[in-house]
Design a protein around this motif. Structure first.
Motif, short mmCIF file in Angstrom:
data_model
loop_
_atom_site.label_atom_id
_atom_site.label_comp_id
_atom_site.label_asym_id
_atom_site.label_seq_id
_atom_site.Cartn_x
_atom_site.Cartn_y
_atom_site.Cartn_z
N ASP A 102 0.81 -1.22 0.00
CA ASP A 102 0.00 0.00 0.00
C ASP A 102 0.85 1.27 0.00
O ASP A 102 0.35 2.37 0.24
CB ASP A 102 -0.97 0.01 1.18
N GLY A 103 2.16 1.11 -0.28
CA GLY A 103 3.02 2.27 -0.46
C GLY A 103 3.62 2.86 0.79
O GLY A 103 4.21 3.94 0.76
N LYS A 104 3.52 2.15 1.92
CA LYS A 104 4.11 2.65 3.17
C LYS A 104 5.50 2.03 3.39
O LYS A 104 5.71 0.88 3.04
CB LYS A 104 3.20 2.30 4.34
N PRO A 105 6.42 2.80 3.98
CA PRO A 105 7.73 2.23 4.29
C PRO A 105 7.59 1.03 5.22
O PRO A 105 6.90 1.11 6.24
CB PRO A 105 8.47 3.38 4.99
N PHE A 106 8.22 -0.08 4.87
CA PHE A 106 8.17 -1.28 5.69
C PHE A 106 9.03 -1.08 6.94
O PHE A 106 10.21 -0.76 6.83
CB PHE A 106 8.67 -2.47 4.87
N GLU A 107 8.42 -1.24 8.13
CA GLU A 107 9.14 -0.93 9.36
C GLU A 107 10.30 -1.88 9.62
O GLU A 107 11.21 -1.56 10.38
CB GLU A 107 8.18 -0.92 10.55
N ASN A 112 15.09 1.94 6.24
CA ASN A 112 14.02 2.79 6.76
C ASN A 112 14.22 3.08 8.24
O ASN A 112 13.88 4.17 8.72
CB ASN A 112 12.66 2.13 6.53
N THR A 113 14.76 2.11 8.97
CA THR A 113 15.04 2.31 10.40
C THR A 113 16.00 3.46 10.61
O THR A 113 15.79 4.33 11.45
CB THR A 113 15.62 1.02 11.02
N LEU A 114 17.10 3.46 9.84
CA LEU A 114 18.07 4.54 9.97
C LEU A 114 17.46 5.87 9.54
O LEU A 114 17.70 6.91 10.17
CB LEU A 114 19.32 4.23 9.15
N LYS A 115 16.65 5.86 8.51
CA LYS A 115 16.00 7.10 8.07
C LYS A 115 15.13 7.69 9.18
O LYS A 115 15.09 8.91 9.38
CB LYS A 115 15.16 6.84 6.82
N ARG A 116 14.41 6.82 9.90
CA ARG A 116 13.57 7.31 11.00
C ARG A 116 14.43 7.97 12.09
O ARG A 116 14.08 9.04 12.62
CB ARG A 116 12.77 6.17 11.62
N LYS A 201 36.59 8.00 3.65
CA LYS A 201 36.22 9.24 4.33
C LYS A 201 34.78 9.20 4.84
O LYS A 201 33.89 8.67 4.18
CB LYS A 201 36.41 10.43 3.39
N TYR A 202 34.59 9.81 5.99
CA TYR A 202 33.27 9.85 6.61
C TYR A 202 32.29 10.60 5.72
O TYR A 202 32.66 11.39 4.84
CB TYR A 202 33.36 10.51 7.98
N ASP A 203 31.02 10.38 5.97
CA ASP A 203 29.95 11.06 5.22
C ASP A 203 28.71 11.07 6.10
O ASP A 203 28.70 10.52 7.21
CB ASP A 203 29.69 10.32 3.90
N GLU A 204 27.67 11.69 5.59
CA GLU A 204 26.37 11.66 6.27
C GLU A 204 25.99 10.21 6.51
O GLU A 204 26.28 9.33 5.70
CB GLU A 204 25.36 12.40 5.41
N ALA A 205 25.33 9.94 7.62
CA ALA A 205 25.17 8.57 8.12
C ALA A 205 24.52 7.61 7.12
O ALA A 205 24.97 6.48 6.96
CB ALA A 205 24.39 8.57 9.43
N LEU A 206 23.44 8.04 6.44
CA LEU A 206 22.77 7.14 5.50
C LEU A 206 23.69 6.82 4.32
O LEU A 206 23.79 5.67 3.89
CB LEU A 206 21.47 7.76 5.00
N THR A 409 13.93 2.18 18.78
CA THR A 409 14.70 2.62 17.62
C THR A 409 14.50 1.72 16.42
O THR A 409 14.27 2.19 15.30
CB THR A 409 16.20 2.67 17.96
N ILE A 410 14.58 0.41 16.61
CA ILE A 410 14.60 -0.49 15.46
C ILE A 410 13.22 -1.02 15.07
O ILE A 410 13.11 -1.74 14.08
CB ILE A 410 15.58 -1.66 15.68
N SER A 411 12.20 -0.67 15.81
CA SER A 411 10.80 -1.07 15.59
C SER A 411 10.53 -2.42 16.24
O SER A 411 11.41 -3.27 16.36
CB SER A 411 10.42 -1.15 14.10
N GLU A 412 9.28 -2.60 16.64
CA GLU A 412 8.88 -3.84 17.31
C GLU A 412 9.08 -5.04 16.39
O GLU A 412 9.48 -6.12 16.82
CB GLU A 412 7.42 -3.74 17.75
#
Length: 445
Positions: A102-107, A112-116, A201-206, A409-412
């Motif tokens: 249905d188009g929702k990010p899968f928990e 997606n966990t890191l994005k949250r 080299k380091y970067d933004e986390a994602l 953090t990581i979802s149920e």
């Protein structure tokens, strides 16, 4: 044309310029294992529209059989040509997010966990940068291409060829990574025989998590071209150093590193201290995420440059957290416990949530420890009253259950699947009869 459409058009242009015919759509399961499905360029629009369905019940920890339909949405910003594949009818890859029908990010999708978690970071006006250190071992392979427990060299730290027999493979790994846009900071032979390290080299986390997944893929593929097998197993050898995934992390606001404060004697801001306090408070709960396999705990032993007790230092490498000497924009906090089997999306997520918890609740860490923790006198050890990291996977899972931050953090979904699988892994290991037991007990009793 909006930014997403511009990114998609950029991908299409690069496909045409590089003669790409096949695209690997990649994602990781909750245990950090890379998965992939190949499509031809004709199916690209279909993939971008989220119409590429797959059976989630066949992916470890993703979905039950009665709720199995899921879809992949490639992130056009992750498009990369795979330079080790043929140039004619070439191959590229994109990293995907997992969505429900249905188009929702899968928990249960680790990305997606890191994005949250990073959404919470951005809501406070901050950006998390991460720089992991990549260590691995190279082994020989047999005539069938399977790894054999025969190390390829007996070199040591910073040794050169011909003692370092992996130099050619390591060079080609670095060159391939550079073609894929990595900025390489260092590469060298590590302490243990057959062990190597490559730091980018380091970067933004994602972006860094995506790069870590790609780094492991590149290492394994280029090693194979040299008739070697690259393993990220943390501790293949008894009485030798293991492989780590030291995570250097910093928070930036408006382009400035907020861990740095030139007015303090040590150059660390109060925010940095609170962040360290949060990491220390949640160190036990984080451990199962950062050290997720039975073998991980063979590395976390005294004397092998791996942390054992929960403390921090402004200099020495025997503590759980070290603050490297660089200051200014390079000021960072290094968490030394994670190993390369950790899922980068999950470990980065729980790290930053722990750090933010420290900042929000102004958790002041104890005094830094500048002595070698491994060789403290009994008196000094008693004075410091240092707590231990979990000593095995079972203890780490128990500690994870006792820390609500991890589940939050990581979802149920991921939390329950992870615990279920890892308790089974521990049970399987505990019931096995090992060679050490046979050698020690068979002829004695």
């Amino acid at each position: 044309m909006n930014s997403t459409d511009l990114q998609k058009q950029k991908v299409i242009n690069e496909i045409e310029e590089n003669g790409v015919e096949f695209i690997r759509l990649q994602f990781v399961d909750i245990f950090g294992v890379l998965k992939s499905v190949n499509i031809t360029t004709d199916e690209l629009d279909n993939a971008f529209d989220g119409n590429l369905m797959f059976d989630g019940s066949s992916i470890d920890g993703f979905a039950r059989i009665n709720e199995s339909d899921q879809c992949l949405k490639p992130d056009p910003d992750t498009f990369q040509v795979m330079p080790w594949r043929p140039k004619e009818k070439g191959v590229a890859r994109m990293i995907c997010d997992v969505y429900t029908p249905d188009g929702k990010p899968f928990e249960g999708c680790p990305r997606n966990t890191l994005k949250r978690a990073l959404k919470e970071v951005r809501e406070t006006g901050l950006e998390l940068n991460v720089g992991p250190e990549g260590e691995f071992f190279l082994f020989h392979i047999d005539e069938k291409g399977c790894p054999v427990f025969h190390i390829h060299d007996h070199a040591g730290y910073f040794d050169l060829a011909p003692v370092d027999r992996g130099e050619n493979a390591r060079r080609d790994i670095v060159l391939t990574m550079k073609k894929m846009g990595f900025r390489i900071e260092a590469s060298h032979h590590e302490v243990a025989p057959g062990q190597h390290e490559i730091d980018f080299k380091y970067d933004e986390a994602l972006k860094t998590a995506d790069k870590w997944v790609t780094f492991k893929d590149v290492v394994k593929n280029i090693a194979k071209q040299h008739n070697l097998y690259a393993t990220f197993m943390p501790k293949p050898f008894y009485r030798e150093n293991g492989s780590a995934m030291h995570c250097n992390q910093s928070l930036f606001k408006n382009g400035e590193n907020i861990f740095y404060d030139s007015s303090t004697e040590c150059g660390l801001s109060q925010v940095a201290h609170y962040y360290i306090g949060g990491l220390l408070k949640h160190a036990k709960g984080i451990t199962a995420i950062g050290n997720p396999i039975v073998n991980s705990y063979k590395r976390l032993k005294p004397g092998y440059e791996a942390p054992v007790q929960i403390g921090w230092s402004k200099s020495n490498r025997s503590t759980l957290i070290r603050v490297p000497a660089s200051r200014g924009s390079a000021t960072r906090v290094e968490l030394r416990s994670p190993d390369p089997t950790a899922n980068p999306y999950l470990i980065f997520a729980v790290m930053v949530k722990a750090g933010l918890h420290g900042i929000k609740n102004k958790i002041t860490p104890p005094e830094s420890i500048e002595e070698d923790v491994y060789n403290l006198s009994p008196k000094k050890r008693a004075q410091l009253d240092l707590d231990h990291l979990p000593r095995d996977l079972y203890a780490a899972l128990k500690a994870m259950e006792e820390d609500p931050l991890i589940k939050e953090t990581i979802s149920e979904h991921t939390y329950n699947r992870f615990l279920e699988a890892k308790y089974k892994e521990w049970s399987d290991y505990a019931e096995q009869i090992h060679d050490w037991e046979i050698k020690s007990y068979l002829g004695k009793y």
